[in-house]
Motif scaffolding. Sequence first.
Motif, short mmCIF file in Angstrom:
data_model
loop_
_atom_site.label_atom_id
_atom_site.label_comp_id
_atom_site.label_asym_id
_atom_site.label_seq_id
_atom_site.Cartn_x
_atom_site.Cartn_y
_atom_site.Cartn_z
N PHE A 1 0.84 -1.21 0.00
CA PHE A 1 0.00 0.00 0.00
C PHE A 1 0.87 1.25 0.00
O PHE A 1 0.62 2.21 -0.74
CB PHE A 1 -0.92 -0.02 1.21
CG PHE A 1 -1.78 1.21 1.35
CD1 PHE A 1 -2.87 1.41 0.51
CD2 PHE A 1 -1.49 2.17 2.30
CE1 PHE A 1 -3.65 2.53 0.63
CE2 PHE A 1 -2.27 3.30 2.43
CZ PHE A 1 -3.36 3.49 1.59
N GLU A 2 1.90 1.27 0.83
CA GLU A 2 2.81 2.42 0.86
C GLU A 2 3.56 2.56 -0.46
O GLU A 2 3.83 3.67 -0.93
CB GLU A 2 3.80 2.27 2.02
CG GLU A 2 3.16 2.37 3.39
CD GLU A 2 2.44 3.70 3.59
OE1 GLU A 2 2.95 4.73 3.09
OE2 GLU A 2 1.38 3.71 4.22
N ARG B 1 1.43 4.20 -3.02
CA ARG B 1 1.32 5.63 -2.73
C ARG B 1 2.58 6.37 -3.22
O ARG B 1 2.49 7.50 -3.71
CB ARG B 1 1.14 5.84 -1.22
CG ARG B 1 -0.16 5.26 -0.66
CD ARG B 1 -1.34 6.14 -1.00
NE ARG B 1 -1.21 7.44 -0.40
CZ ARG B 1 -1.58 7.73 0.85
NH1 ARG B 1 -2.13 6.79 1.62
NH2 ARG B 1 -1.45 8.94 1.32
N ARG B 2 3.73 5.72 -3.08
CA ARG B 2 4.98 6.34 -3.54
C ARG B 2 4.96 6.53 -5.05
O ARG B 2 5.52 7.50 -5.58
CB ARG B 2 6.19 5.51 -3.13
CG ARG B 2 6.55 5.59 -1.66
CD ARG B 2 7.96 5.10 -1.42
NE ARG B 2 8.20 3.76 -1.91
CZ ARG B 2 7.96 2.65 -1.21
NH1 ARG B 2 7.47 2.75 0.03
NH2 ARG B 2 8.20 1.47 -1.71
N GLN C 1 2.42 7.17 -6.71
CA GLN C 1 1.30 8.08 -6.98
C GLN C 1 0.15 7.37 -7.69
O GLN C 1 -0.48 7.91 -8.59
CB GLN C 1 1.78 9.27 -7.80
CG GLN C 1 2.79 10.15 -7.07
CD GLN C 1 3.21 11.37 -7.87
OE1 GLN C 1 3.01 11.41 -9.08
NE2 GLN C 1 3.77 12.35 -7.20
N LYS D 1 -3.45 6.13 -7.06
CA LYS D 1 -4.51 6.39 -6.11
C LYS D 1 -5.26 5.11 -5.76
O LYS D 1 -5.76 4.42 -6.64
CB LYS D 1 -5.48 7.42 -6.67
CG LYS D 1 -4.88 8.80 -6.83
CD LYS D 1 -5.92 9.80 -7.33
CE LYS D 1 -5.32 11.19 -7.46
NZ LYS D 1 -6.34 12.16 -7.96
N PRO D 2 -5.37 4.78 -4.46
CA PRO D 2 -6.14 3.59 -4.06
C PRO D 2 -7.63 3.80 -4.35
O PRO D 2 -8.11 4.94 -4.38
CB PRO D 2 -5.88 3.48 -2.55
CG PRO D 2 -4.71 4.38 -2.28
CD PRO D 2 -4.74 5.45 -3.32
N THR E 1 -9.32 -1.18 -2.40
CA THR E 1 -8.00 -1.15 -1.75
C THR E 1 -8.13 -0.82 -0.27
O THR E 1 -7.61 -1.52 0.61
CB THR E 1 -7.09 -0.12 -2.43
OG1 THR E 1 -7.16 -0.24 -3.83
CG2 THR E 1 -5.64 -0.31 -1.98
N TYR E 2 -8.83 0.29 0.02
CA TYR E 2 -9.00 0.72 1.40
C TYR E 2 -9.75 -0.34 2.21
O TYR E 2 -9.35 -0.69 3.33
CB TYR E 2 -9.79 2.03 1.45
CG TYR E 2 -9.01 3.24 0.98
CD1 TYR E 2 -7.87 3.68 1.64
CD2 TYR E 2 -9.44 3.98 -0.12
CE1 TYR E 2 -7.18 4.79 1.23
CE2 TYR E 2 -8.75 5.11 -0.54
CZ TYR E 2 -7.63 5.50 0.13
OH TYR E 2 -6.94 6.62 -0.27
N ILE F 1 -5.37 4.92 7.37
CA ILE F 1 -6.04 4.47 6.14
C ILE F 1 -7.50 4.90 6.14
O ILE F 1 -8.05 5.35 5.12
CB ILE F 1 -5.91 2.94 6.00
CG1 ILE F 1 -4.45 2.57 5.72
CG2 ILE F 1 -6.81 2.41 4.90
CD1 ILE F 1 -4.18 1.09 5.75
N ASP G 1 -7.67 8.61 5.39
CA ASP G 1 -7.34 8.83 3.99
C ASP G 1 -8.48 8.41 3.09
O ASP G 1 -8.76 9.06 2.07
CB ASP G 1 -6.07 8.05 3.64
CG ASP G 1 -5.49 8.47 2.31
OD1 ASP G 1 -5.30 9.67 2.11
OD2 ASP G 1 -5.24 7.59 1.47
#
Length: 853
Positions: A609-610, A613-614, A616, A618-619, A623-624, A646, A649
């Motif tokens: 997940f991180e 995000r790195r 870019q 978008k989840p 995903t969440y 999470i 976010d």
Amino acid sequence: MRDLVIVFPSSSLITNPHHHHHNHRRRYATAPEHNRKTKYTSSLTKQLPSLSSANHLSNHFPDAVRWTPDGSVEYYADFASRLAEDGRIQDVALIAETLAAESGANAARFASMVDSDLLSKGIALNLRQGKVESVVYTLKRIEKVGIAPLDLVNDDSSVKLMRKQFRAMANSVQVEKAVDLMEILAGFRFKIKDLVDPFDVIKICVDISNPQLALRYACFLPHTEILLCRIILGFGKKGDMVSVMTAYEACKQILDAPNMYIYRTMIDVCGLCGDYVKSRYIYEDLLKEDIKPNIYVMNSLMNVNSHDLGYTLKVYKSMQKLNVTADMTSYNILLKTCCLAGRVDLAQDIYKEAKRMESSGLLKLDAFTYCTIIKVFADAKMWKMALKVKEDMQSVGVTPNTHTWSSLISACANAGLVEQANQLFEEMLASGCEPNSQCFNILLHACVEACQYDRAFRLFQSWKGSSAKEALYADGIISKGGTFSPNKLNQQGPGSLVKSNSSPFIQASNRFFFKPTTATYNILLKACGTDYYRGKELMDEMKSLGLAPNQITWSTLIDICGGSGDVEGAVRILRTMHSDGTRPDVVAYTTAIKICAENKSLKLAFSLFEEMRRFQIKPNWVTYNTLLKARSKYGSLLEVRQCLAIYQDMRKAGYKPNDHFLKELIEEWCEGVIQENSQSQNKASDLEGTDFGRPVSLLIEKVASHLQERTSGHLAIDLQGLTKVEARLVVLAVLRMIKEDYTRGDVVKDDLVIILGTGEANTDSGKQEVAVKDALVKLLKDELSLVVLPAGQRRVLDITQDARFVDDADQNTEHTSENTKSIVGMSTTRRPAILERLMVTKASLHKWLQRKK
């Protein structure tokens, strides 16, 4: 008239024509051959006041040509003709300009006497040498004396030479120079369109993003409005809306009257660039100027705004008010809009109206109309209605095309009717309509959705002509004795065999060509289940056919690998996807995260997940939700903080999380403080049953704010507006955080301050604060054996979104942190209020932390 001296770099002397007028042609002396091959430059020295002065210069310039008024124009015309024959057309232009400056009459005589044939030869010679720029500027100069440029370049060879050079210039960085030269030629009424294809020049101007040059070019060509539309469309396809608007505003200045073709093009370009709002402004500008749009403009406007059913219907009603008669395209767009909006009822009404107009002879429904209405029913899984439309079109003599058959097959496939879809496919073949890859893919997808995986693979093998006979035997279409069974064929699907007059069957691959697509293999991958090796073989096969796996292909392969429990293999495929040149999308990462969560590899799931995000990426909601449901319980503060981050976010991204699920996990984690001290086994939800129906997200946000925003070891818990159950959970969450921090070496530096609120005793909020206070005192004293004291009262000034301290009864509580400044639920009235607070002493917290379980 004064003498005129023209100097030419030659070794031969041309004498005064006054003395040798009768044989001046024979006495014309040419330059040596080696001088003719060099670049020739001539210059006009100056006008001389007398013949004696000219004779004086002739001593220094033996090649001087002296001119006197008596009969000399004929001489210079003959001399210019000889220069032209040698290709020295710039010198001819110089002579012409000089004569024109002296006398207009002389210039006219010179134009009538110069040999046009020799001048044409000189121009052709320059063109053969690639000097088209020199030719164009020379033509511009000699036109001033009355020589018609078109008469000099009217032969086919000269035009061909010019065309070749202009095309070379237009296809290079010299396009701007080419436009400059063509603009000069256009002034001579030269046919510019014969030199270069105008659309090619427009395309180059679009490629170099130069709308001004494109507009300049369009203005000196016939049918300017068509070229202007091409300019607008070219920049629109490029997505350059700034240049589009530049061209559009220029069109309004260039054209004398509104042009519907340009307005229609502008609206279409707005659709290409995704700026549908701009298309509406253009339409409104038309109406403001009392310009009645035609049916093509209205149709384009509806088509661009087809995603907005309300606006499209509004435009349709405007058509009726403006007496613009709707055509078949209008109804097709309306049906398309209903299809996008999922409005089956409205689509049926429009279809009925179109049929009524057809029966009146006002319209003729086409295949696109029937195909669109069939798709509407197909998406709604109304397969019977779709088949009824097929009967309607056949009854009026409209033959279903490939897209129509695809929509019909899709209607049955979406409804899970695999047999019916196969029967339609056979009917399609019998009608002589060639299926495309979409038809095959729809049938394969229907088999996969119906979990008929083996059948999907058999159909695929038979369609591509590999192992066809084995597939047919397996389906029972051919008996062991070789008998063909058409009924079995209809039951089992197209199967790649149909009847033939010459033989009981032929392979379908001999009737039509089936080329698998990436979508075909993506569908088959879903039929692999958890068989990773079969999926890998399919991917290798598609690569051998030159098909590149896309993000769906890789995501499906990740899912196949993870389905067998191979977490490391699934993540390895994700990494291979990177190295293969395909950028993983949110689906690929979410699939890998789901596999990690299902196999309890939570650390790996959160690291993925991180990672996304790195990059870019978008989840999405899946995903969440996958991460929030990954844990059945929380074991540490870090895990709680991870999930709360999470959760927050997810809410900021606009997704609605499962608040109640997360609340239960947080509640269980908070109650662990009580269970560790063996004081109570009761959960907060068991203490009060009146909290159901309140927004759970408020409680979770409150917990998150205290667990994630703690600073400098100073603690202040804000419980304003919370019920007993919610206040209990927040306090327990903070206590558990303190305990976990203590185990890592963090020391409690100050007392714990609990803010209860500012409600008056006789109000509902005041009564709730009293109840919260009693419940907390009982929790902290009786269940946790902590020392709880009144922290004194503090006067505050109620201001919206701020609370300013005006008095403090306890000057030793300045450490209460910045969190106490964010007071939730305070009145907007500016008046002093009493802030009720409790304090858990630092000493009792130390004893509680050191107490053994």
